[in-house]
Design a protein around this motif. Structure first.
Motif, mmCIF file in Angstrom:
data_model
loop_
_atom_site.group_PDB
_atom_site.id
_atom_site.type_symbol
_atom_site.label_atom_id
_atom_site.label_comp_id
_atom_site.label_asym_id
_atom_site.label_seq_id
_atom_site.Cartn_x
_atom_site.Cartn_y
_atom_site.Cartn_z
ATOM 1 N N LEU A 120 39.674 33.329 40.538
ATOM 2 C CA LEU A 120 40.424 34.759 40.792
ATOM 3 C C LEU A 120 39.387 35.896 40.805
ATOM 4 C CD1 LEU A 120 39.898 36.438 37.997
ATOM 5 C CD2 LEU A 120 41.375 34.765 37.042
ATOM 6 N N PHE A 121 40.009 37.182 41.429
ATOM 7 C CA PHE A 121 39.148 38.205 41.626
ATOM 8 C C PHE A 121 39.654 39.402 41.064
ATOM 9 C CE2 PHE A 121 38.632 41.933 44.335
ATOM 10 C CZ PHE A 121 37.279 41.943 44.624
ATOM 11 N N ALA B 81 33.837 36.899 47.577
ATOM 12 C CA ALA B 81 34.405 36.175 46.402
ATOM 13 C C ALA B 81 35.011 34.550 47.128
ATOM 14 C CB ALA B 81 35.793 36.834 46.098
ATOM 15 N N ARG B 82 35.272 34.589 48.199
ATOM 16 C CA ARG B 82 35.668 33.282 48.977
ATOM 17 C C ARG B 82 34.280 32.491 48.922
ATOM 18 N NH1 ARG B 82 39.061 33.265 53.917
ATOM 19 N NH2 ARG B 82 40.086 31.689 53.089
ATOM 20 N N ILE C 169 42.934 33.682 47.027
ATOM 21 C CA ILE C 169 42.362 34.156 45.602
ATOM 22 C C ILE C 169 43.354 35.181 44.868
ATOM 23 C CG2 ILE C 169 40.601 34.811 44.057
ATOM 24 C CD1 ILE C 169 38.838 34.114 46.671
ATOM 25 N N ASP D 175 34.329 42.502 40.772
ATOM 26 C CA ASP D 175 34.196 43.503 41.720
ATOM 27 C C ASP D 175 33.859 44.896 41.006
ATOM 28 O OD1 ASP D 175 33.699 44.766 44.231
ATOM 29 O OD2 ASP D 175 35.968 45.156 44.248
ATOM 30 N N SER E 103 48.772 36.770 41.620
ATOM 31 C CA SER E 103 48.233 38.095 41.123
ATOM 32 C C SER E 103 49.222 38.703 40.306
ATOM 33 C CB SER E 103 48.080 38.771 42.488
ATOM 34 O OG SER E 103 47.194 37.986 43.435
ATOM 35 N N SER F 291 44.387 38.192 42.982
ATOM 36 C CA SER F 291 43.518 39.072 42.754
ATOM 37 C C SER F 291 44.117 40.306 42.210
ATOM 38 C CB SER F 291 43.093 39.699 44.354
ATOM 39 O OG SER F 291 42.369 38.490 45.006
ATOM 40 N N THR G 169 49.917 33.807 46.623
ATOM 41 C CA THR G 169 48.947 34.272 46.170
ATOM 42 C C THR G 169 49.272 35.609 45.402
ATOM 43 O OG1 THR G 169 47.278 33.304 47.870
ATOM 44 C CG2 THR G 169 46.506 35.165 46.314
ATOM 45 N N VAL H 52 35.911 40.726 49.797
ATOM 46 C CA VAL H 52 36.555 39.499 49.658
ATOM 47 C C VAL H 52 35.989 38.081 50.265
ATOM 48 C CG1 VAL H 52 38.828 38.765 50.707
ATOM 49 C CG2 VAL H 52 38.811 41.114 50.008
ATOM 50 N N LEU I 238 42.106 43.635 47.739
ATOM 51 C CA LEU I 238 43.062 42.625 47.217
ATOM 52 C C LEU I 238 43.418 41.495 48.417
ATOM 53 C CD1 LEU I 238 44.891 44.669 44.419
ATOM 54 C CD2 LEU I 238 42.585 43.154 44.185
ATOM 55 N N SER J 86 38.949 43.591 40.320
ATOM 56 C CA SER J 86 38.322 44.848 40.936
ATOM 57 C C SER J 86 38.303 45.686 39.899
ATOM 58 C CB SER J 86 39.077 45.295 42.234
ATOM 59 O OG SER J 86 38.155 46.156 42.605
#
Ligand SMILES: [Zn+2]
Length: 405
Positions: free
Chosen positions: A242-243, A235-236, A350, A175, A315, A352, A311, A232, A345, A245
């Motif tokens: 994983l994400f 990404a889903r 995920i 991102d 993270s 993030s 999660t 978000v 986030l 930013s």
């Protein structure tokens, strides 16, 4: 404008009581894969009406009390042939006191028209977002069946069956912070955070795609704004594992320097600075502009549930792995992963993190952020951190986007 028209206009205004005609101070056009946005900016709120016409498809926007001017004249010139929705823009005085904007459309659209109050560098903004007629902003924000970011056609080809390093293809959502109406932080030499984050994100994608069994998906790949909740959702929609930013913010103190990594917090921020930064990042929706009348599926989820706790733990592990590697490239602003309520986030499933690569407000760091060699070092460090995380926490669950080994 013709003298006769001017006289006519003046008579009309006098007849209806004196109305101060206003010129737009700026117009901006932001095409993107999801929607095209037109922003009309003025010193006062612009009263308006809009309606659609078919055969051919058009959207008509009438602006009350707006007169011709350089900013309005510049709007049509910003249109490119590649715009997914708008074929042409026509502007003209429709009747005394009413400026008419006609958008000739390439396809039927679902418009979302809303006003934004003055904020930051901006005055009053009238925003016209054009979504595809079938989707519209609400559905786009909550549709897994119609992902805003389609799977990359070559993705399956990345999974080379000979040397399977991981159990399955890993999808990383990248991102690039800010974009479009939201420039992000500004450096003393004029660098805009949104440009730096996009450059870093593109490089990061290229290098991740070159890794065995990994692929990256960009949440935005151009200069346009994507609302935080939608980042978000995107990404889903691509089943990201994983994400990340990417940011390069300014800080309260101009001499602040170094990299930092953030994760979502369940119970308040871990420091005053983290809380300040999360608040600032969450204001992106106000600067970038979202229609608050459109329901945001993430607003309903006020309570953080058990899966979110798991999660967040992941993270933090991911964040530590990345922070450790960034420490070899840049000084660390904080030696540990900080936490706060970052809206971007909030994917419940995920891992993030938000990476502040460096401070654009620090002149030395601004210079380095623009240096391709330094960008490469930052990105290589992030990738080593990500791989380290997956080495220690291998994926086991199947992904719908991965072919079976
Ligand atoms: Zn930022």
């Amino acid at each position: 404008m013709h003298v006769l028209l001017k006289i006519f206009l003046l008579c009309g205004l006098l007849a209806s009581g004196w109305v101060q005609a206003l010129q737009l101070s700026a117009t901006r056009l932001w095409p993107s894969p999801d929607y095209t946005r037109i922003t009309l900016e003025a010193a006062q709120p612009v009263a308006h009406k809009y309606f659609a016409l078919s055969n051919p498809e058009r959207l008509v926007i009438d602006l009350d009390g707006i007169e011709a001017g350089a900013a309005l004249d510049a709007l049509a010139g910003q249109l490119t042939a590649e715009d997914p929705y708008i074929g042409a823009i026509r502007v003209g005085m429709n009747r005394p006191g009413v400026m008419r904007l006609v958008l000739d459309l390439k396809t039927a659209v679902k418009p979302s028209v809303f006003q934004l109050p003055p904020l930051g560098q901006y005055g009053h903004r009238l925003v016209v977002d054009l979504y595809p007629a079938q989707a519209g902003p609400a559905q786009t924000a909550d549709s897994e069946a119609n992902p805003a970011v389609p799977p990359q056609p070559g993705a399956a080809g990345l999974a080379k069956p000979t040397t399977l390093q991981y159990a399955r293809l890993i999808t990383v959502a990248i991102d690039a912070g800010h974009g479009g109406e939201d420039p992000g932080a500004l450096g003393a030499s004029g660098s805009r955070e949104k440009d730096i984050t996009l450059a870093l994100a593109k490089k990061l994608k290229q290098k991740i795609d070159a890794q065995e069994n990994m692929r990256a998906v960009l949440i935005r790949d151009g200069d346009y704004f994507v609302p935080l909740a939608q980042r978000v959702t995107k990404a889903r929609a691509v089943k990201a594992d994983l994400f990340m930013s990417i940011h390069a913010d300014a800080f309260i103190k101009p001499h602040a320097r170094g990299s930092s990594v953030f994760a979502l917090s369940e119970n308040g921020a871990t420091s005053v600075a983290a809380r300040w930064l999360a608040k600032k990042e969450n204001e992106a929706d106000l600067v970038g502009g979202i229609n608050i009348d459109v329901k945001d599926p993430f607003l309903k989820r006020t309570l953080i549930d058990l899966s979110q706790t798991a999660t967040i733990n992941d993270s933090l592990k991911l964040g530590r792995a990345v922070l450790k590697e960034l420490g070899g490239v840049n000084t660390l602003h904080k030696a540990h992963v900080e936490q706060a309520g970052f809206a971007v986030l909030k994917a419940p499933d995920i891992p993030s993190i938000l990476i502040e690569t460096a401070f654009i407000s620090n002149p030395e760091e601004e210079k380095r952020l623009n240096d391709p060699a330094y960008q490469d070092r930052l990105i290589d460090a992030i990738i080593v951190g990500v791989k380290d995380y997956f080495d220690k926490h291998p994926l086991t669950a199947p992904s719908r986007l991965t072919r079976n080994p």
